[in-house]
Design a protein around this motif. Structure first.
Motif, PDB file in Angstrom:
ATOM      1  N   ASP A  29      10.503   8.044   1.471  1.00 32.93           N
ATOM      2  CA  ASP A  29       9.934   8.753   0.326  1.00 32.93           C
ATOM      3  C   ASP A  29      10.866   8.593  -0.877  1.00 32.93           C
ATOM      4  OD1 ASP A  29       8.592  10.453  -1.401  1.00 32.93           O
ATOM      5  OD2 ASP A  29       9.239  12.290  -0.382  1.00 32.93           O
ATOM      6  N   LYS A  30      10.786   7.451  -1.506  1.00 33.44           N
ATOM      7  CA  LYS A  30      11.736   7.094  -2.568  1.00 33.44           C
ATOM      8  C   LYS A  30      11.694   8.026  -3.775  1.00 33.44           C
ATOM      9  CE  LYS A  30      13.776   3.608  -0.711  1.00 33.44           C
ATOM     10  NZ  LYS A  30      15.121   3.772  -0.218  1.00 33.44           N
ATOM     11  N   ASN A  31      10.508   8.498  -4.160  1.00 34.12           N
ATOM     12  CA  ASN A  31      10.446   9.361  -5.340  1.00 34.12           C
ATOM     13  C   ASN A  31      10.560  10.849  -4.983  1.00 34.12           C
ATOM     14  OD1 ASN A  31       7.931   9.863  -4.258  1.00 34.12           O
ATOM     15  ND2 ASN A  31       6.785   9.185  -6.050  1.00 34.12           N
ATOM     16  N   GLN A  39       2.665   1.941  -1.007  1.00 32.79           N
ATOM     17  CA  GLN A  39       3.679   1.022  -1.523  1.00 32.79           C
ATOM     18  C   GLN A  39       5.076   1.372  -1.006  1.00 32.79           C
ATOM     19  OE1 GLN A  39       2.774  -1.842  -3.229  1.00 32.79           O
ATOM     20  NE2 GLN A  39       4.838  -2.314  -2.495  1.00 32.79           N
ATOM     21  N   GLU A  40       5.399   2.649  -0.941  1.00 30.58           N
ATOM     22  CA  GLU A  40       6.699   3.049  -0.390  1.00 30.58           C
ATOM     23  C   GLU A  40       6.821   2.588   1.060  1.00 30.58           C
ATOM     24  OE1 GLU A  40       7.962   7.144  -2.727  1.00 30.58           O
ATOM     25  OE2 GLU A  40       6.360   7.266  -1.231  1.00 30.58           O
ATOM     26  N   TYR A  41       5.747   2.754   1.822  1.00 37.14           N
ATOM     27  CA  TYR A  41       5.750   2.334   3.224  1.00 37.14           C
ATOM     28  C   TYR A  41       5.907   0.818   3.334  1.00 37.14           C
ATOM     29  CZ  TYR A  41       4.436   2.029   8.151  1.00 37.14           C
ATOM     30  OH  TYR A  41       4.434   1.771   9.511  1.00 37.14           O
ATOM     31  N   LEU A  42       5.153   0.078   2.536  1.00 39.00           N
ATOM     32  CA  LEU A  42       5.230  -1.383   2.594  1.00 39.00           C
ATOM     33  C   LEU A  42       6.593  -1.887   2.130  1.00 39.00           C
ATOM     34  CD1 LEU A  42       1.647  -2.390   1.423  1.00 39.00           C
ATOM     35  CD2 LEU A  42       2.552  -2.258   3.761  1.00 39.00           C
ATOM     36  N   ASN A  43       7.170  -1.235   1.140  1.00 41.98           N
ATOM     37  CA  ASN A  43       8.522  -1.612   0.708  1.00 41.98           C
ATOM     38  C   ASN A  43       9.529  -1.390   1.841  1.00 41.98           C
ATOM     39  OD1 ASN A  43       7.523  -2.248  -1.821  1.00 41.98           O
ATOM     40  ND2 ASN A  43       8.273  -0.388  -2.789  1.00 41.98           N
ATOM     41  N   ALA A  44       9.393  -0.261   2.531  1.00 45.71           N
ATOM     42  CA  ALA A  44      10.307   0.050   3.630  1.00 45.71           C
ATOM     43  C   ALA A  44      10.126  -0.927   4.791  1.00 45.71           C
ATOM     44  CB  ALA A  44      10.098   1.480   4.106  1.00 45.71           C
ATOM     45  N   THR A  45       8.882  -1.275   5.098  1.00 47.29           N
ATOM     46  CA  THR A  45       8.660  -2.219   6.201  1.00 47.29           C
ATOM     47  C   THR A  45       9.123  -3.622   5.824  1.00 47.29           C
ATOM     48  OG1 THR A  45       6.348  -2.588   5.545  1.00 47.29           O
ATOM     49  CG2 THR A  45       6.766  -0.902   7.236  1.00 47.29           C
ATOM     50  N   SER A  46       8.977  -3.976   4.558  1.00 48.96           N
ATOM     51  CA  SER A  46       9.473  -5.270   4.095  1.00 48.96           C
ATOM     52  C   SER A  46      10.992  -5.340   4.228  1.00 48.96           C
ATOM     53  CB  SER A  46       9.055  -5.496   2.642  1.00 48.96           C
ATOM     54  OG  SER A  46       9.532  -6.741   2.181  1.00 48.96           O
ATOM     55  N   LYS A  47      11.648  -4.253   3.869  1.00 50.13           N
ATOM     56  CA  LYS A  47      13.112  -4.188   3.999  1.00 50.13           C
ATOM     57  C   LYS A  47      13.515  -4.289   5.474  1.00 50.13           C
ATOM     58  CE  LYS A  47      17.071  -1.250   3.116  1.00 50.13           C
ATOM     59  NZ  LYS A  47      17.524   0.099   2.855  1.00 50.13           N
ATOM     60  N   LYS A 108      -6.897  10.067   5.124  1.00 53.09           N
ATOM     61  CA  LYS A 108      -7.275   9.002   4.187  1.00 53.09           C
ATOM     62  C   LYS A 108      -7.029   9.393   2.731  1.00 53.09           C
ATOM     63  CE  LYS A 108      -8.377   6.732   7.764  1.00 53.09           C
ATOM     64  NZ  LYS A 108      -7.220   6.163   8.407  1.00 53.09           N
ATOM     65  N   SER A 109      -5.889  10.043   2.495  1.00 53.44           N
ATOM     66  CA  SER A 109      -5.524  10.495   1.152  1.00 53.44           C
ATOM     67  C   SER A 109      -4.795   9.420   0.349  1.00 53.44           C
ATOM     68  CB  SER A 109      -4.630  11.727   1.257  1.00 53.44           C
ATOM     69  OG  SER A 109      -3.424  11.392   1.928  1.00 53.44           O
ATOM     70  N   GLY A 110      -4.421   8.330   1.012  1.00 53.97           N
ATOM     71  CA  GLY A 110      -3.676   7.288   0.322  1.00 53.97           C
ATOM     72  C   GLY A 110      -2.174   7.458   0.432  1.00 53.97           C
ATOM     73  N   HIS A 111      -1.755   8.484   1.140  1.00 48.88           N
ATOM     74  CA  HIS A 111      -0.326   8.696   1.394  1.00 48.88           C
ATOM     75  C   HIS A 111      -0.161   9.361   2.765  1.00 48.88           C
ATOM     76  CE1 HIS A 111      -1.523  12.571  -0.451  1.00 48.88           C
ATOM     77  NE2 HIS A 111      -0.701  13.069   0.451  1.00 48.88           N
ATOM     78  N   ILE A 112       1.050   9.314   3.253  1.00 52.66           N
ATOM     79  CA  ILE A 112       1.378   9.944   4.534  1.00 52.66           C
ATOM     80  C   ILE A 112       2.244  11.151   4.221  1.00 52.66           C
ATOM     81  CG2 ILE A 112       2.526   9.654   6.762  1.00 52.66           C
ATOM     82  CD1 ILE A 112       2.140   6.585   6.332  1.00 52.66           C
TER      83      ILE A 112
END
Length: 133
Positions: A29-31, A39-47, A108-112
């Motif tokens: 949860d970067k912000n 996007q936060e999740y995908l950034n973390a999985t990419s890392k 399905k809110s677009g966030h976890i």
């Protein structure tokens, strides 16, 4: 005294995964708004992919995956390797991460939110829950 020690050990054993889940959630949860966006999740999985990809060739081999003792390499490969070549391309990994995000986003809110995160982390065998963000 032995009973007290046994009870304390059980409490530590049960609490440790919860504390780890909390730490991983906070790191993803970067912000710091109390939820993890796609996007936060995908950034973390990419890392996480990049950290596993020791030779930086964009492909995860079984040996590279096995360097993280928390991940079952065979299970990750079977769940993620779309072309069944025994390796995981970054695009395969990201596709699986997108699917995992959508399955974790129960409402399905677009966030976890933390409740979705914590309830889904009961599936401790999933490599997408074991990222060390």
């Amino acid at each position: 005294m032995k009973k007290i020690i046994a009870i304390l050990m059980m409490i530590v054993f049960v609490a440790a995964p919860v504390l780890a889940a909390d730490k991983a959630f906070q790191k993803a949860d970067k912000n710091k708004d109390g939820k993890i966006t796609r996007q936060e999740y995908l950034n973390a999985t990419s890392k996480a992919f990049d950290e596993l990809d020791k030779n930086r060739d964009g492909v995860l081999t079984k040996e590279e995956i096995q360097s993280n003792k928390k991940i079952d390499a065979d299970k990750l490969i079977s769940e993620t390797d779309a072309n069944r070549d025994g390796k995981i391309l970054k695009k395969e990994y990201q596709k699986a991460a997108k699917q995992r995000f959508h399955s974790m986003d129960k409402n399905k809110s677009g966030h976890i939110d933390y409740n979705e995160w914590a309830s889904d982390r009961s599936d401790l065998y999933s490599p997408f829950n074991l990222f060390s963000f």
